[in-house]
Every structure is written in structure tokens, then in C-alpha cells.
Design a protein around this motif. Structure first.
Motif, mmCIF file in Angstrom:
data_model
loop_
_atom_site.group_PDB
_atom_site.id
_atom_site.type_symbol
_atom_site.label_atom_id
_atom_site.label_comp_id
_atom_site.label_asym_id
_atom_site.label_seq_id
_atom_site.Cartn_x
_atom_site.Cartn_y
_atom_site.Cartn_z
ATOM 1 N N GLY A 161 25.611 52.829 57.827
ATOM 2 C CA GLY A 161 26.887 52.075 57.616
ATOM 3 C C GLY A 161 27.952 52.088 58.689
ATOM 4 N N CYS A 208 23.501 48.708 63.352
ATOM 5 C CA CYS A 208 22.945 50.138 62.903
ATOM 6 C C CYS A 208 21.757 50.012 61.812
ATOM 7 C CB CYS A 208 24.052 51.002 62.449
ATOM 8 S SG CYS A 208 24.794 50.543 60.856
ATOM 9 N N CYS A 248 27.960 44.029 59.729
ATOM 10 C CA CYS A 248 27.579 43.354 58.749
ATOM 11 C C CYS A 248 28.636 42.985 57.532
ATOM 12 C CB CYS A 248 26.431 43.963 57.893
ATOM 13 S SG CYS A 248 26.960 45.557 57.417
ATOM 14 N N CYS A 258 24.973 46.407 54.399
ATOM 15 C CA CYS A 258 23.758 47.249 54.427
ATOM 16 C C CYS A 258 23.884 48.440 53.905
ATOM 17 C CB CYS A 258 23.542 47.672 56.039
ATOM 18 S SG CYS A 258 24.791 48.897 56.665
ATOM 19 N N CYS A 261 28.485 50.728 62.065
ATOM 20 C CA CYS A 261 28.809 49.628 62.961
ATOM 21 C C CYS A 261 29.732 48.559 62.373
ATOM 22 C CB CYS A 261 27.894 48.780 63.563
ATOM 23 S SG CYS A 261 26.803 47.516 62.803
ATOM 24 N N ARG A 262 29.485 48.238 61.017
ATOM 25 C CA ARG A 262 30.425 47.267 60.182
ATOM 26 C C ARG A 262 30.246 45.696 60.657
ATOM 27 N NH1 ARG A 262 30.370 50.823 56.430
ATOM 28 N NH2 ARG A 262 32.112 50.588 55.067
HETATM 29 FE FE1 FES Z 1 25.969 48.418 60.877
HETATM 30 FE FE2 FES Z 1 25.956 47.460 58.177
HETATM 31 S S1 FES Z 1 27.362 48.871 59.054
HETATM 32 S S2 FES Z 1 24.547 46.972 59.868
#
Ligand code: FES
Length: 234
Positions: free
Chosen positions: A46, A37, A51, A63, A48-49
Motif C-alpha cells: 500500500g 507496488c 491505485c 490494493c 505507492c497509492r
Molecule cells: Fe501501490 Fe496500491 S498502493 S498499488
């Protein structure tokens, strides 16, 4: 001049700018942290998680978390790699992704992460959700079966007056990406292409330009996702 901070990622000494998000600071130091994302210089969602890193012992989204002086970040541990792989698997089972028939195959970040983390059979059951497509705007084919709700298009694709052309509708199980038909009627080819390019999957496709780039010659057909960042700093 912006203040610099020193931190480590998997023991590697790194330097970043105060307030800089971990994911961007890591990239400047040749360390790849996967994103779906996130887009550099755009307010993070923040969502998709993928990362997720461990910063000073706590799991955090790289991110949305800024680097801090002396921060100790774990990135490539077995635990974190498995968390990311599980997230990628979850995204695959929640949508209906048929990579061989998708115009974004080879240019798709989700598919590329599936390869990177050597996803085979997902550990979660497939949902096989019924999702409608929208092919009624002149330039865009909205393939909701592949949407991962990253919100990139909502945040990035705006008309000359700053109005978002894409928006979410509903909540929970009924949440879906939508396109404003009135605004979409005035989309230029460049805007449509940008929307397709920033979509990390194949949910936004341009009409009338399918398969211009041969399968096998596309971005991730040639190199593993993230290798640009890692190779730039060797
Ligand atoms: Fe999607 Fe960090 S939560 S890239």
C-alpha cells in the motif's frame, strides 16, 4: 466455497470474492486499476497509492481495501485520473529517470503509466537527488536513481531459507534500497531475472544481458498498460 459479493465499478456490475482486494476483483471483472507496488497474491504494501479509487465516497487504496457487498466504486473519474497522474509525476521528479538510456524502457510500469496518463511536464519541481548505485554484486546492478520504494523486491526475492536479499536502509530522506552482498553472491540467474522483472522501474537490472530485447518490440511498446485486463473481458 468462498462467499461472493456484488459491487459496482463506475456503474458496471461486478462480482468478487469476500475479502478479495478491490484491485484483484476489478481485474477479474475486466476493469483495470493501475498498480505499482501491488503484486497479486503477495501481502500488499500500500505504498505507492497509484491505485487510489473512491469506494462508497472515500478515497482508498484499491490494493489494500477488500470489496464489500453493495460497494460503489469510482475508478475512471477525472478527479481520480488526475490524482494518479500527479502520483506518477511525483515519482518521476523524486528520482532520476532517464528513460531513453534505461534497459527497462518499454518494460517499465512507471514509464507506461506516464504514457497512459499523458504526462508531459510534471507539475512538481525536479528534486535531482544524488543517489548512489551499487554494481558490486555478481548478477545485479542496483540503480537507486530509479527506485520508487515499492518494496516489491524486499517482499518477493528471498533465498532458500526465506531471507530477503533486498532491504530498506535509513528513513525519510535517507531511505534507500540495499542488497545483502553475502546473500546476493548466491543468487541464481533465475532469481536475478525475477528481481528485474518484478521491479516496476529500472532500479534492478541483470548484469551481462542488456538490450537482448530490441527497443520498440517490448511489452508496452506494443500496447497500453492495463489493456490486457480490459480486452480480456470484452
Ligand atoms: Fe501501490 Fe496500491 S498502493 S498499488
Amino acid at each position: 466455497m468462498s462467499e461472493t459479493v456484488k459491487f459496482t465499478i463506475d456503474g458496471k456490475e461486478c462480482i468478487g470474492k469476500k475479502g478479495q482486494y478491490i484491485v484483484d476483483a476489478a481485474a477479474e471483472n475486466g476493469v483495470y486499476i493501475p498498480v505499482l507496488c501491488h503484486m497479486k497474491d503477495v501481502i500488499p504494501a500500500g505504498s505507492c497509492r497509484v491505485c487510489t479509487v473512491k469506494a462508497n465516497g472515500r478515497n482508498m487504496a484499491a490494493c489494500t481495501s477488500p470489496v464489500e457487498e453493495g460497494m460503489s466504486i469510482e475508478n475512471n473519474t477525472a478527479e481520480l485520473l488526475d490524482i494518479r497522474k500527479a502520483i506518477v509525476e511525483m515519482l518521476f521528479v523524486e528520482g532520476n529517470h532517464f528513460c531513453p538510456a534505461c534497459e527497462k524502457s518499454g518494460n517499465c510500469d512507471l514509464q507506461a503509466l506516464g504514457y497512459k496518463y499523458q504526462m508531459m511536464v510534471p507539475r512538481f519541481p525536479y528534486v535531482f537527488e544524488r543517489r548512489n548505485i551499487d554494481a558490486t554484486t555478481p548478477k545485479i546492478f542496483l540503480e537507486r536513481n530509479r527506485c520508487i520504494f515499492c518494496k516489491r523486491c524486499v517482499r518477493m526475492i528471498k533465498d532458500a531459507e526465506g531471507r530477503s536479499i533486498f532491504a530498506f536502509k535509513g528513513r525519510g530522506e535517507t531511505l534507500e534500497i540495499n542488497i545483502d552482498h553475502k546473500l546476493a553472491a548466491n543468487m541464481t540467474d533465475e532469481m536475478a531475472q525475477l528481481a528485474m522483472d518484478i521491479c516496476p522501474v529500472g532500479a534492478i537490472l541483470r548484469k551481462e544481458v542488456g538490450f537482448n530485447e530490441a527497443i520498440g518490440t517490448r511489452k508496452y511498446d506494443k500496447k497500453v498498460i492495463g489493456s490486457d485486463i480490459e480486452n480480456n473481458h470484452q
